[in-house]
Design a protein around this motif. Structure first.
Motif, PDB file in Angstrom:
ATOM      1  N   ASN A  69     133.697 110.619  15.523  1.00  0.00           N
ATOM      2  CA  ASN A  69     134.718 111.034  14.564  1.00  0.00           C
ATOM      3  C   ASN A  69     135.549 112.201  15.074  1.00  0.00           C
ATOM      4  O   ASN A  69     136.609 112.494  14.505  1.00  0.00           O
ATOM      5  CB  ASN A  69     134.069 111.389  13.231  1.00  0.00           C
ATOM      6  CG  ASN A  69     133.707 110.154  12.428  1.00  0.00           C
ATOM      7  OD1 ASN A  69     134.577 109.392  12.010  1.00  0.00           O
ATOM      8  ND2 ASN A  69     132.408 109.935  12.236  1.00  0.00           N
ATOM      9  N   SER A  84     125.374 112.465   8.231  1.00  0.00           N
ATOM     10  CA  SER A  84     126.358 111.384   8.423  1.00  0.00           C
ATOM     11  C   SER A  84     127.204 111.150   7.184  1.00  0.00           C
ATOM     12  O   SER A  84     128.427 111.026   7.269  1.00  0.00           O
ATOM     13  CB  SER A  84     125.637 110.094   8.816  1.00  0.00           C
ATOM     14  OG  SER A  84     124.948 110.254  10.037  1.00  0.00           O
ATOM     15  N   GLU A  85     126.539 111.106   6.023  1.00  0.00           N
ATOM     16  CA  GLU A  85     127.248 110.738   4.804  1.00  0.00           C
ATOM     17  C   GLU A  85     127.776 111.935   4.028  1.00  0.00           C
ATOM     18  O   GLU A  85     128.891 111.888   3.500  1.00  0.00           O
ATOM     19  CB  GLU A  85     126.330 109.903   3.905  1.00  0.00           C
ATOM     20  CG  GLU A  85     125.907 108.584   4.529  1.00  0.00           C
ATOM     21  CD  GLU A  85     125.070 107.742   3.577  1.00  0.00           C
ATOM     22  OE1 GLU A  85     124.866 108.199   2.425  1.00  0.00           O
ATOM     23  OE2 GLU A  85     124.624 106.662   3.979  1.00  0.00           O
ATOM     24  N   GLU A 129     127.773 110.064  15.386  1.00  0.00           N
ATOM     25  CA  GLU A 129     128.769 110.020  14.305  1.00  0.00           C
ATOM     26  C   GLU A 129     129.781 111.149  14.456  1.00  0.00           C
ATOM     27  O   GLU A 129     130.997 110.934  14.376  1.00  0.00           O
ATOM     28  CB  GLU A 129     128.064 110.133  12.959  1.00  0.00           C
ATOM     29  CG  GLU A 129     127.290 108.907  12.541  1.00  0.00           C
ATOM     30  CD  GLU A 129     128.194 107.814  12.014  1.00  0.00           C
ATOM     31  OE1 GLU A 129     129.286 108.151  11.518  1.00  0.00           O
ATOM     32  OE2 GLU A 129     127.821 106.647  12.114  1.00  0.00           O
ATOM     33  N   ARG A 133     131.092 112.085   6.855  1.00  0.00           N
ATOM     34  CA  ARG A 133     131.971 111.169   6.119  1.00  0.00           C
ATOM     35  C   ARG A 133     132.984 111.931   5.267  1.00  0.00           C
ATOM     36  O   ARG A 133     134.157 111.568   5.200  1.00  0.00           O
ATOM     37  CB  ARG A 133     131.121 110.251   5.236  1.00  0.00           C
ATOM     38  CG  ARG A 133     131.932 109.235   4.459  1.00  0.00           C
ATOM     39  CD  ARG A 133     131.024 108.320   3.665  1.00  0.00           C
ATOM     40  NE  ARG A 133     130.198 109.063   2.729  1.00  0.00           N
ATOM     41  CZ  ARG A 133     130.617 109.470   1.519  1.00  0.00           C
ATOM     42  NH1 ARG A 133     131.857 109.208   1.117  1.00  0.00           N
ATOM     43  NH2 ARG A 133     129.807 110.120   0.718  1.00  0.00           N
ATOM     44  N   GLU A 139     136.979 111.880   5.542  1.00  0.00           N
ATOM     45  CA  GLU A 139     137.860 111.568   4.413  1.00  0.00           C
ATOM     46  C   GLU A 139     138.971 112.596   4.268  1.00  0.00           C
ATOM     47  O   GLU A 139     140.097 112.263   3.879  1.00  0.00           O
ATOM     48  CB  GLU A 139     137.033 111.512   3.127  1.00  0.00           C
ATOM     49  CG  GLU A 139     136.117 110.295   3.035  1.00  0.00           C
ATOM     50  CD  GLU A 139     135.278 110.316   1.779  1.00  0.00           C
ATOM     51  OE1 GLU A 139     135.380 111.324   1.023  1.00  0.00           O
ATOM     52  OE2 GLU A 139     134.521 109.352   1.550  1.00  0.00           O
TER      53      GLU A 139
END
Length: 781
Positions: free
Chosen positions: A579, A515-516, A575, A520, A524
């Protein structure tokens, strides 16, 4: 009182017995009672009378006999005289013989006296000799005690001393040497005790020196048991359910006999300990010895623990030495307790064990902050797990060590998470975000094997070089994910009592990483202005979503039996899915932005004096752009996403094109302007028709119907609801009147307008209509 007759009869009987006595002794024996009785009364006189009368009677009888035999008597007298003469002669000889015997007897008495005197001296000599012998035996035993001490025969020395004290000294208690030796016995016993303690301390020192090697051998034996258990489990998979030191494993391995204390590599002889204990028992000092031994072992335990250890050593020698030393020490303690339960109790041994475990945990904890590598931590766990399994086989409690392994796992999970997070970030940041090219079959196989990817074609139909839809980051991340899973479960190998925590931590950590550290970062990068990069990110997101869906059943299958059953759901799956919409919106934004830019270049002359023969440049560029992105940038997207993007792009383009004549800057639109717009719309419609999807053309319905309204000869039909719904149902009810108000029906012809153009317009719209439009235009002006 007795009558006189009875007394008389008794006296007669007494006299008769006295006379008839065969010897003087009996004569006196018979006479004395009679005299004693006679002296008590008046019978004494009677006794004399009876004796006198008896004598007279005997003399009368003798006289009578003599008178009767006188001649014979004379002859007898002569014979008697002759006998008397012979008797005198014999008497003389006897006297001479007696004198001779008396003389000999005196000599013999003198010799006998001398013999008696010599026998007394000899007896004294014998007694002195025996006493000397007894004393020499005592001295010999006393010296033997010291000789046995010199030969390290402590128990024999003690037995000799005991024999000396309880047997031999009692035989010479009358001599002073016995007192002297008796006084030296306590000192000798103390000397024996000190000597045996010296030997025991030497033994303890050797045991302390041997402890580490003993632990090393014990660890090696445990490794061998692990290997044998794995081999058996490969043959019989059912045995995988049984860990080391379980009842099944112990029974299966019982044929492999191995004495850890007596083997080819190490031998621990407990004889000095047994001897020391036995001697102290004999001395009555068991309690004192137990206390001294316990204090000595506590001191050795303290010496066993170093001030610090180094955990970042490549070989892990520092930790291995510590654990091996503790293991050897504890094994000796357990063996001592079993062999001499009166010396070491389970409480004493467990107390030392707990102390060593806590010290080891404290030392490892202090040095743990230096460890920043998960592999090093895994080696540390391996050493501790081997230590736990070894000591568990000796029935030591290992709960504290198991709890410490949980702390190690938490740090291990954090290190893995940190390392793989950095790896994922590097992979994401250095990716080229281009479809991954494959040049050879082996490369293709490697990528397919490590990635959760199902090719659209069979392997045999693949032609190289080829391009895979995802970029290079996806297989690299898949490799890292697999490594992450494997390394997580590496921690549970051999020994770990908390498999459920591994399952939960793995799911949470994997969710966090995906996820991160992946999702993510990809999101970004959606801020990029490069459509191709955004499209590739969307494709990657879709493949990561698939990978998460594939991972969920794998994680469920890999869960331990201790974990709660059921499916596993990764939050990262949602996620990536959500996204994907973000990426799609970003693609919409970029495509629509490009469309806006292209439509913004439109230069319509809404009051054009002439008709345009060709579609506008912006429209040609727009359709070319849409065609290019469809066949290149968006090619790798799934069909439904491509159609959705096209649908949104065409809808947006139609809206933007329709906004051109609706702009407040446009005051008037003549038929030429409408014709130019209609030509562009027709060009766009023809382009959409080439796409082969009728649904896409629906986006142009409003635009087409609006053009039809603007070109209608009877525009009043729009205000008739029935007709409007039938012919202009997609035209906005507010935009229609606005456009109709802007329309003019005349075309202002400039002075230098050529006749051929005029004729063309006249032929299309009619001369009268053109003149009427020009008149109205002039009037409005």
């Amino acid at each position: 009182m007795p009558s006189a007759v009875d007394s008389r009869r008794e006296l007669e009987y007494a006299v008769q017995q006295v006379v008839q006595s065969p010897s003087d002794n009996e004569y006196f024996d018979q006479l004395l009672p009679a005299i004693k009785d006679a002296s008590k009364g008046s019978q004494g006189q009677q006794l004399l009378q009876f004796l006198t009368q008896y004598s007279a009677n005997r003399e009368a009888e003798i006289e009578r006999i003599c008178n009767t035999n006188h001649q014979g008597f004379v002859s007898s007298v002569n014979q008697l005289l002759q006998v008397r003469d012979g008797t005198v002669t014999v008497t003389s000889e006897i006297i001479q013989l007696n004198q001779s015997i008396q003389s000999s007897t005196e000599k013999l008495a003198e010799q006998k006296k001398a013999l008696v005197d010599s026998r007394g001296v000899r007896q004294n000599i014998d007694e002195a000799t025996q006493a000397l012998r007894d004393c020499l035996e005592v001295l010999r035993l006393a010296n033997q005690v010291h000789d046995l001490l010199g030969k390290k025969s402590h128990y024999s020395a003690l037995r000799a001393l005991d024999e000396l004290q309880n047997v031999h000294l009692k035989e010479i208690t009358q001599y002073k040497i016995a007192e002297m030796i008796q006084k030296s016995v306590p000192a000798a016993k103390k000397l024996i005790a000190e000597a045996v303690m010296t030997d025991l301390n030497t033994w303890l020192f050797r045991i302390r020196e041997t402890s580490q090697f003993l632990g090393e051998v014990a660890f090696y034996h445990t490794e061998q048991r692990r290997t044998r258990q794995k081999d058996r489990a490969e043959t019989f998979p059912y045995l995988n359910n049984f860990k080391l030191n379980s009842a099944i494993e112990l029974v299966s391995d019982e044929t492999e006999e191995f004495d850890i204390l007596d083997n080819e590599d190490v031998q621990v002889d407990f004889t000095p300990l047994f001897e020391c204990l036995h001697i102290h028992n004999a001395l009555g000092q068991t309690d004192r010895f137990r206390a001294e031994y316990a204090a000595t072992r506590r001191q050795q335990k303290e010496l066993l623990m170093p001030a610090s250890i180094n955990l970042i050593d490549v070989e892990g020698a520092s930790l291995s030495e510590l654990l091996e030393g503790i293991a050897g020490f504890a094994i000796v303690e357990k063996a001592t307790m079993k062999k001499t339960p009166e010396l070491r109790s389970s409480v004493d041994v467990d107390e030392l064990w707990d102390s060593m475990c806590q010290s080891a945990i404290m030392l490892i904890s202090k040095a743990l902050h230096e460890v920043t590598n998960a592999e090093v931590l895994l080696k540390i766990k391996g050493h501790i797990a081997l230590f736990i399994q070894t000591m568990d086989s000796w029935s030591y409690p290992v709960g504290a060590l198991d709890a410490f392994l949980l702390r190690l796992f938490e740090k291990y999970a954090e290190l893995l998470k940190r390392r793989f997070s950095d790896d994922f970030q590097e992979i994401v940041s250095t990716d080229d975000y281009m479809p991954m090219p494959i040049n050879k079959l082996d490369e293709y196989d490697k990528v397919v094997n490590v990635s959760w990817y199902t090719p659209g074609k069979p392997r045999e139909e693949i032609r190289f070089p080829c391009v895979l839809p995802f970029s290079q980051m996806y297989p690299l991340c898949c490799i890292d994910i697999r490594n992450f899973l494997n390394q997580f479960y590496f921690f549970s190998d051999d020994h770990f009592q908390h498999p459920r925590i591994i399952d939960e931590t793995l799911k949470t950590s994997l969710d966090t990483l995906l996820s991160e550290s992946v999702c993510r970062l990809l999101v970004e990068r959606l801020s990029s202005q490069y459509l191709g990069q955004i499209v590739q990110i969307l494709i990657n997101l879709e493949h990561f979503e698939i990978a998460c869906q594939e991972l969920e059943p794998l994680l469920a299958a890999a869960r331990s039996t201790a974990s709660v059953g059921g499916s596993v759901t990764l939050n990262a799956t949602e996620e990536f899915r959500s996204n994907k919409k973000t990426a799609e919106k970003r693609i919409f934004e970029l495509v629509n932005s490009k469309i806006d830019d292209l439509i913004g270049t439109a230069e319509y002359d809404w009051m054009a004096p002439t008709l345009e023969k060709e579609p506008s440049n912006y429209m040609q560029t727009l359709t070319r752009y849409l065609s290019n992105i469809m066949n290149s940038v968006l090619l790798g997207l799934p069909t439904e996403i491509k159609e959705l993007i096209y649908f949104d792009a065409l809808s947006h383009a139609a809206t933007m094109i329709l906004s051109l004549p609706l702009s407040s800057d446009v005051k008037r639109i003549n038929p030429n302007g409408v014709a130019a717009l209609a030509k562009d719309v027709q060009y766009l419609t023809e382009f959409v028709d080439t796409l082969g999807n009728p649904i896409l053309r629906e986006n142009l319905d409003e635009l087409q119907q609006t053009i039809m309204l603007m070109q209608a000869e009877n525009s009043d039909e729009f205000y008739d609801v029935a007709t409007r719904n039938k012919k202009y149902g997609r035209v906005d009810a507010m935009n229609g009147p606005i456009l109709l108000e802007k329309l003019t029906h005349t075309v202002q012809i400039p002075a230098n307008f050529k006749s051929d153009k005029f004729q063309a317009l006249s032929s299309r719209f009619g001369m009268k209509s053109l003149q009427r439009a020009q008149a109205e235009e002039s009037k409005d002006c």
